[in-house]
Every structure is written in structure tokens, then in C-alpha cells.
Design an enzyme around this catalytic site. Structure first.
Site, PDB file in Angstrom:
ATOM      1  N   GLY A   3      78.520  42.034  39.612  1.00 12.55           N
ATOM      2  CA  GLY A   3      77.135  42.500  39.656  1.00 12.55           C
ATOM      3  C   GLY A   3      76.900  43.814  38.941  1.00 12.55           C
ATOM      4  O   GLY A   3      75.757  44.212  38.750  1.00 12.55           O
ATOM      5  N   CYS A  50      59.899  13.739  41.304  1.00 14.49           N
ATOM      6  CA  CYS A  50      59.868  13.621  39.843  1.00 14.49           C
ATOM      7  C   CYS A  50      59.253  12.273  39.447  1.00 14.49           C
ATOM      8  O   CYS A  50      59.658  11.216  39.942  1.00 14.49           O
ATOM      9  CB  CYS A  50      61.281  13.751  39.276  1.00 14.49           C
ATOM     10  SG  CYS A  50      61.365  13.411  37.494  1.00 14.49           S
ATOM     11  N   CYS A  73      62.275  10.188  37.536  1.00  6.22           N
ATOM     12  CA  CYS A  73      63.499   9.747  38.193  1.00  6.22           C
ATOM     13  C   CYS A  73      63.370   9.703  39.706  1.00  6.22           C
ATOM     14  O   CYS A  73      64.272   9.257  40.396  1.00  6.22           O
ATOM     15  CB  CYS A  73      64.679  10.628  37.793  1.00  6.22           C
ATOM     16  SG  CYS A  73      64.661  12.252  38.563  1.00  6.22           S
ATOM     17  N   CYS A 111      61.338  16.516  36.311  1.00  5.18           N
ATOM     18  CA  CYS A 111      62.480  17.417  36.398  1.00  5.18           C
ATOM     19  C   CYS A 111      62.496  18.355  35.196  1.00  5.18           C
ATOM     20  O   CYS A 111      62.289  17.925  34.058  1.00  5.18           O
ATOM     21  CB  CYS A 111      63.807  16.629  36.381  1.00  5.18           C
ATOM     22  SG  CYS A 111      64.126  15.722  37.878  1.00  5.18           S
ATOM     23  N   CYS A 118      67.714  14.519  35.008  1.00  5.95           N
ATOM     24  CA  CYS A 118      66.697  13.473  35.098  1.00  5.95           C
ATOM     25  C   CYS A 118      67.191  12.210  34.386  1.00  5.95           C
ATOM     26  O   CYS A 118      67.126  11.099  34.935  1.00  5.95           O
ATOM     27  CB  CYS A 118      65.402  13.984  34.463  1.00  5.95           C
ATOM     28  SG  CYS A 118      63.946  13.030  34.916  1.00  5.95           S
TER      29      CYS A 118
END
Lengths: 258, 233, 296
Positions: free
Chosen positions: C43, C252, C255, C277, C283
Site C-alpha cells: 500500500g 445481464c 448472459c 456485463c 459475459c
């Protein structure tokens, strides 16, 4: 009486090159006590305050603070993290210009609540209610909690600054010309508020100002500075009513009586 | 006789005015006096003799140039001359009260709070102190509707009585009174005399300036004439 | 990872006149050192000597330099922009590395060893051995309040993070909830507050204890930081306003996925719209699976 001062200053000197900003300042500040520092512009008041509040390192001398854990310790011998921690918990600084003490892009509530969040407060509702309480104590309409300080008047900005500092229950408050730039009527209100808050919270304070009315109302004790040196030091009413040093007499006699 | 609560030895005060070429104005020199519990000493002397200056010097509002001001404070004797400011503040908080001629008005603070403040400073709880303040204000005939207001707009006599209430509330062992009845009518003057007598009976030592002969005769045990060195009986 | 020998061996397969992966070896070594340091201090933003790249700042110069420094001849590269493999930026960067390294490229998350991304984390869970490289415009999460770099560095060093909580407070005060939908600040390994780059907060939970290595490159700001595998990544919040992710009223349209980040597509000027998606590979993979099932 408490046996130990909260701040002990000895031989404090700050030079800028060969220019003396303040020289050989010594005093003790006791818990709950308010010390006024007066003198004309350039007398070294602000530099003194910056040294005392660990923002500027002195050229010589010591500043000892009575920490909760270890008693009196040299402020500049503390590690920087410890010193910065003091500055946002045990100490408070009210700047002359609210722009130096507030985030103008952050709401009044965010400004006042920051110190709580800085020490780990993570409950929004609790933070919010404590902020509301403090806005109320500094007489700001709580309906304005979400407004930004740049929409506030100068006097309100100063009160937000005061709330922002006092919310962490500091033991020592530094005030730099707290009424500078305010209208006379607003000054009186702010001073009275400060007087009440200082008395009710028991915080010790150092007030730097060129306004003798401010110290008459707030300070127990007074230091008169000139050319970087303390020329007179004593009870506020004694210094104002019976000044001994030529410069103090000049200062006191220069006030317009109305 | 008990020990004096206030003893002054060889007290001197001279004003030195730097802004006016350093001229010196001697006010008094060699002042000696002692004050016992329950005793009242009235300062007399012509206008300009230094009565108020002596009072203010005793209260450490003025800076004495020489001598000693010995005060019984918290079981010991403290010399106010040269004492630390915080010691003086503590003496003012607990031992020595001062009623000036004029109320120094604190903006916006309610009258009852102004009066209660000295008592609160001695550690008395706020509600109890306010109760005591109200009782004193009632006794001094300040109308109840004024208690919650700031005294800024009060008449001279009302302000004076507020000032007196503030001076008497904490029951200081030593009380300095500078013309406490100057702007009062006869009825209120009598109330103030009663208050002073009651305080004396409780053992308060009083030192004051009372131009009103009636008041002075009613309360003073001794006069102190401020022609240096002379002590009238 | 590459060495000079393997570079030479594979040199024939990529376009002549450029070093392997465009950057010179000295620069790559410098960047790798920065990456190693970044992994060692999860980080923490490590400064590095960002180079001029043949594309403008803001188009992924940081991510490209990181990719160029870690890519080796055996790697399989995937590049996505907003989750899609077929947008201009993704196509260009993929082509750039194909040309300058000759490595294999893919659109399949599962097949890739290196994934450079702008604004998304793939829906398909990552695994050990994969490296996810984020393009970062503004790496400093404290910058919104404190313009001085010297001061933000100090704030990180001393973990003075009150102001970050203030930014969330401001959201709740203004909108009644934490309104940050992307670039939602996280705390890495319970220490440094870090910008996740402008990914939707939907993806934040995927960063937490992810088996893959996550590297972040900011070209203009000259910073590299990292999240090592299996590192705790916590999204900041309040006890009474906990962190939540977006949810959609629909699945979606292509899909039928209910667990992926959906983009809203306006289909005509009569208010018609659909949700699909954002992750094109995910997808497509689901549709292929569904197709097989239907056929079977």
C-alpha cells in the site's frame, strides 16, 4: 493548588538569521490559567506562539509540557509523531485567519468532527451528535452543520475553529489574535464565549493579541513584549492598571477611552 | 486577641510616569496597619490622599514599591508584595474580596451568574451558588425580573448593589470596600450596613472608604487617616 | 520474468529495432526495484523514474511501464479497459506488447498470466501466479484535502488518516450515504490508506486477500504501489454506515449474470435501455456455457 505547571518555558529564543524574533522568554503556565501576550506588531508575539505550539523550532531554550503519561517533557525532544499527536488531541490552535485553521471545502460538521475521527471515532451518529452539541455550545445554528465555512461570517468561522479544537477536550489552547479582523460587536460576543468556555472546560490558554481589551477579559496573567523581549510580566489587572515599564505605560495610555 | 488577618508594614507607593518624562508621584510611604477578624477600619483623608491607591495596593491591583502586605491565607501567612500571580489570584479567590466603586460589566452574562461566580470559584456547586446569589439579590432589592439579564443597562445604583452582592457572596475573611454606598438611597444604604455588620459578626475583617458619615459611624471600629504616619483612634 | 539471454532468444519474434517490451533494461531494473519495494510495504507509494512512453499521460503510461518491466516471453497478456478487451485503449496496448515482445495475448482471464487493467477487476476469480496491473491516474488518496506532497507523505508515515474519514462523513452528511462509487479508499494490511484506482467499489472486495499479485502504476505522478497476494484490504466506512457494493434491479441482458458489474446501455431515444456485463470475457464465457447446456 496543582503542584505542577502544564507548560514550563525557559530561555526561549528564536532568531531568524541575525534578526531576533523573540529572546530569553521564560514562564510557567498552570492548569486552567490563561496567559495573555501583548505588544505591537513585530514584537515577536506570533513567533513566540509558533515556538510554544511546536510549529517553529526555537534557536535556544526549552519548552516542557506536562504530558498525561510522562509528566513534564521537552516538546522538541518528543518524536515528531508524538508532537503531532499532541497538536491534534491535547492541544488546540485557534488561528487568526480561519483559512489557516479550517478546511474551507469541508462542511462545518466535518471540520468540527475531524479530531474525533483522527483518534478513531467510527460511528457517524455519535460523531454527528457530539458535533451538534459543540456547534450549539459555540452558538452556531445547528441547522448549518452541513454548510461550508466559506459561507459563514468571520465571527462564525472563528467559532467553528474554537469548536473544532475544543471537541477533543484539549488541556492547552493557543489563540492567535482570536478577534482580529472582526467587527467590534462580534468581538465582544466571541470574547464572552471564549471566557465562558475556558472557565467551563478548565483548559489552559495562551492568547496572543494586540488588543488589551481581549486580555483584560480573558487573561489571568499578562506578558508585555517589545522587540522580541518580555518587558513586563504580571497579573493582568496589575499590568494594565499600574504598568511599571515605560513601554507598558505607553501601550496602556495609548488606548482610547470611550 | 487573635492574630491579625492582615498586617501591613512600611508600605510605599510611588507612581513613576515614563510617558511624561519619568516624573514621580509619591502617594504614601511607611504605612503600617493591622486588621483583626471582625474589625472594620475606615480610611479617611482628603481627596487625593491615596485612600483608593492604598486599597488597590492591598489588593495587589497596584504594584507596591516597598513594604509588606501579610495575609493569613490557607493557614499560612503570605506576603502579597512580590507574591506569584497565581498565589495572588488564589488569595483573591478565597481570602480577600474587593468591592470597587463601579461594576466592571461582563457583557452578556446574567446578573445572577455574575453574583454567583465568586462562590463557584471557591468550589461551590453552580446551582447552590446561584440560589445564594438570588437570595442576596433579593435582599439588596434587585427586582427578580432583572436577575437573568446582563447588568449593562441597569441604573448606577442597581449596578452598585450587584457589585456588593458579588463582593459579599463568598464570605471572604478580608473585605475591601471602596465607597460601597456612594450611589445608594437611604433604604439600600441601611441594607448594606446590615450586610457589613453581619459579615463583621461572622469574623470578616473590613477595610474601606466610606464618605458617608452615617455609614462610617455605624460600622467602623477605627479610622485610619492617610496623612502618612498618623493613626487616628 | 525476463533476462537478457531469453530476450535475445525471443528477439526474432518481435519487431526489430526495439528492446524487448520497449523499455531499456536499465529502466526495467529500476522499475522492478520499485515494485519489489512496493510489495515489501503493502500500500505504500514508491516513487520511480517514470519514462516518456509512446502514448499520452492518462492513457495508461504507468501501467504500461509496470507491465513492460515484469513481462517475460512466457507470459500470456490480457488488457482490459472498463472490463472490455475490445475497446481502443485495450486493443492498442495489447497490440503494443504483442509487437514489442512477441508474447501471446488472450481475452480469457483464466488463461492470462498478466492482466493490465483500467477501471475494473475481472469477474473471474484470479489465482496464484497471476499479476494484475492497474493504471492509476491519481495515486494519492489524501490529495483531495492536502495539496502538499511533503505533508501527505508525513500523514502516511504517521498514519494520520482522520481526513479520509472526514471525506466519508461529508458524503453521508450531504447524500445520506457514502456516495463514492469508484476509487473508494481502502486500507491495506491495516496500515496504508491506498487508492484502488478508479475501479467501481463493486470490485473492492475482490482486492481483499486476493491470491494474485496486484501492482499499481501511475506514470504522470511517478508512483508505484502494490498489494501482495492474500493481503487484507479493507474498505473504509463507519460502524453505522458500513461499506456496501452496488446492486442492480436486473440481471445481464446477454448472459443473465446476477453477480457481475453491469453497464447500462441506452438502446434507443425512447428510453429503452439494457444492462449488460462490463466484463466482456466473463459475459462471453457464460453465454458459451449456457449455449452448450442448451445444446445438450
Amino acid at each position: 493548588m496543582t503542584e505542577r505547571p502544564i507548560l514550563r518555558v525557559r530561555g526561549l529564543t528564536r532568531l531568524y538569521g541575525r534578526t531576533v524574533a523573540c529572546r530569553n522568554v521564560s514562564f510557567d503556565l498552570w492548569p486552567g490559567e490563561v496567559l495573555g501576550v501583548v505588544g505591537e506588531s513585530g514584537a515577536g508575539k506570533t513567533t513566540l506562539l509558533k515556538c510554544l505550539s511546536a510549529q517553529v523550532e526555537p534557536t535556544d531554550g526549552t519548552i516542557e509540557y506536562d504530558t498525561r503519561a510522562d509528566g513534564l517533557v521537552d516538546v522538541f525532544a518528543l518524536s515528531e509523531p508524538a508532537r503531532r499527536m499532541l497538536l491534534r488531541t491535547d492541544w488546540g490552535i485557534v488561528h487568526q485567519n480561519p483559512r489557516d485553521g479550517l478546511h474551507m471545502g469541508v462542511s462545518a460538521g466535518g471540520n468540527v468532527g475531524e479530531r474525533l475521527m483522527a483518534v478513531g471515532a467510527r460511528h457517524y451518529g455519535n460523531i454527528r451528535s457530539e458535533v451538534l452539541d459543540w456547534l450549539d455550545r459555540v452558538e452556531i445554528d445547528t441547522g448549518r452543520i452541513d454548510d461550508r465555512p466559506d459561507t459563514f461570517s468571520g465571527g462564525m468561522q472563528q467559532r467553528v475553529q474554537i469548536a473544532r479544537n475544543l471537541i477533543s477536550r484539549p488541556r492547552l489552547l493557543f489563540l492567535d489574535e482570536p478577534t482580529g479582523g472582526l467587527d467590534v460587536s462580534v468581538q465582544a460576543r466571541l470574547l464572552d464565549l471564549l471566557r465562558q468556555l475556558v472557565a467551563s472546560t478548565g483548559v489552559a490558554a495562551i492568547v496572543v493579541t494586540h488588543d488589551l481589551g481581549v486580555v483584560r477579559l480573558l487573561a489571568h496573567r499578562l506578558m508585555v513584549m517589545r522587540g522580541g523581549e518580555v518587558v513586563e510580566h504580571g497579573l493582568t489587572d496589575q499590568v494594565l492598571d499600574d504598568p511599571q515599564h515605560a513601554y507598558s505605560q505607553l501601550l496602556v495610555s495609548s488606548i482610547l477611552q470611550v | 486577641m487573635r492574630n491579625p488577618v492582615l498586617e501591613i508594614h512600611d508600605l510605599a507607593k510611588t507612581f513613576r510616569l515614563h510617558v511624561q518624562g519619568g516624573i514621580e508621584i509619591p502617594v504614601f510611604d511607611g504605612i503600617d496597619l493591622a486588621l483583626h477578624p471582625g474589625e472594620c477600619l475606615a480610611l479617611v483623608g482628603a481627596s487625593g490622599a491615596g485612600k483608593s491607591t492604598l486599597m488597590r495596593s492591598i489588593y495587589a491591583n497596584y504594584h507596591a514599591n516597598g513594604g509588606r502586605i501579610l495575609v493569613q491565607h490557607r493557614g499560612t501567612v503570605v506576603d502579597m508584595v512580590g507574591a506569584e500571580p497565581r498565589t495572588i489570584l488564589d488569595i483573591r479567590r478565597r481570602t480577600m474580596g474587593y468591592v470597587s466603586q463601579f461594576l466592571r460589566v461582563v457583557p452578556r452574562v446574567a446578573t445572577e451568574e455574575i453574583v454567583a461566580e465568586p462562590l463557584r470559584m471557591t468550589g461551590v456547586e453552580a446551582a447552590a451558588a446561584t440560589d445564594r446569589a438570588r437570595a442576596l439579590l433579593a435582599r439588596l432589592a434587585i427586582p427578580e425580573r432583572l436577575w437573568s439579564l446582563a447588568p449593562a443597562t441597569f441604573s448606577g445604583g442597581e449596578q452598585q448593589r450587584v457589585n456588593i452582592a458579588r463582593g459579599f457572596i463568598a464570605g471572604y475573611p478580608i473585605l475591601l470596600l471602596d465607597e460601597p454606598t456612594a450611589s445608594l438611597d437611604a433604604a439600600n444604604r441601611r441594607i448594606v450596613i446590615e450586610l457589613i455588620l453581619e459579615a463583621k459578626a461572622r469574623g470578616t475583617a473590613v477595610i474601606g472608604i466610606f464618605h458617608d458619615r452615617e455609614v462610617r459611624d455605624a460600622i467602623a471600629d477605627r479610622l485610619f487617616d492617610l496623612k502618612p504616619g498618623e493613626l487616628a483612634a | 520474468m525476463t533476462s537478457d539471454e531469453t530476450t535475445a532468444a525471443f528477439g526474432a519474434e518481435h519487431v526489430a529495432g526495439y528492446n524487448f517490451a520497449y523499455l531499456d533494461e536499465q529502466t526495467k531494473r529500476m522499475i522492478r526495484r520499485a515494485i519489489l519495494k512496493a510489495i515489501a510495504i503493502p500500500g505504500y507509494q514508491v516513487p520511480f523514474g517514470s519514462r516518456e512512453m509512446p502514448l499520452p499521460y492518462g492513457w495508461g503510461t504507468g501501467g504500461i511501464q509496470v507491465t513492460a518491466s515484469v513481462i517475460g516471453p512466457d507470459d500470456v497478456l490480457k488488457v482490459i479497459d472498463q472490463g472490455a478487451d475490445d475497446t481502443t485503449n485495450a486493443v492498442s496496448i495489447r497490440a503494443f506488447f504483442a509487437k514489442t515482445t512477441g508474447v501471446a495475448t488472450t481475452e480469457r482471464t483464466a488463461e492470462a498470466t498478466l492482466i493490465q487493467t483500467r477501471h475494473r477487476i475481472p469477474e473471474t476469480p484470479l489465482r496464484e501466479g497471476q499479476v494484475l496491473i492497474y493504471q492509476v491516474p491519481i495515486p494519492e488518496p489524501l490529495r483531495w484535502l492536502e495539496p502538499r506532497e511533503s505533508e501527505t507523505r508525513k500523514m502516511h508515515a504517521l498514519a494520520e488518516y482522520g481526513v479520509m474519514q472526514v471525506s466519508l462523513y461529508e458524503d453521508i452528511a450531504r447524500y445520506g450515504r457514502i456516495a463514492k462509487a469508484y476509487n473508494y479508499p481502502v486500507r491495506v494490511h491495516a496500515r496504508y490508506i491506498t487508492s484502488p484506482s478508479p475501479i467501481p467499489k463493486f470490485d473492492n472486495p475482490k482486492m481483499d486477500r486476493n491470491p494474485a499479485i496486484q501492482l499499481f502504476g501511475a506514470g504522470r505522478e511517478r508512483r508505484i504501489y502494490a498489494i501482495p497476494p492474500y493481503t487484507a484490504v479493507e474498505s473504509l466506512d463507519f460502524d453505522d454506515y458500513p461499506f456496501t457494493v452496488e446492486q442492480w434491479p436486473e440481471s445481464c441482458a446477454l448472459c443473465g449474470a446476477t453477480d457481475s458489474f453491469l453497464d447500462e446501455i441506452v438502446t434507443n431515444d425512447k428510453g429503452g435501455r439494457m444492462f449488460i456485463c462490463s466484463d466482456t470475457d466473463y459475459c462471453a464465457g457464460r453465454r458459451a456455457e449456457n449455449g452448450e447446456e442448451t445444446a445438450a
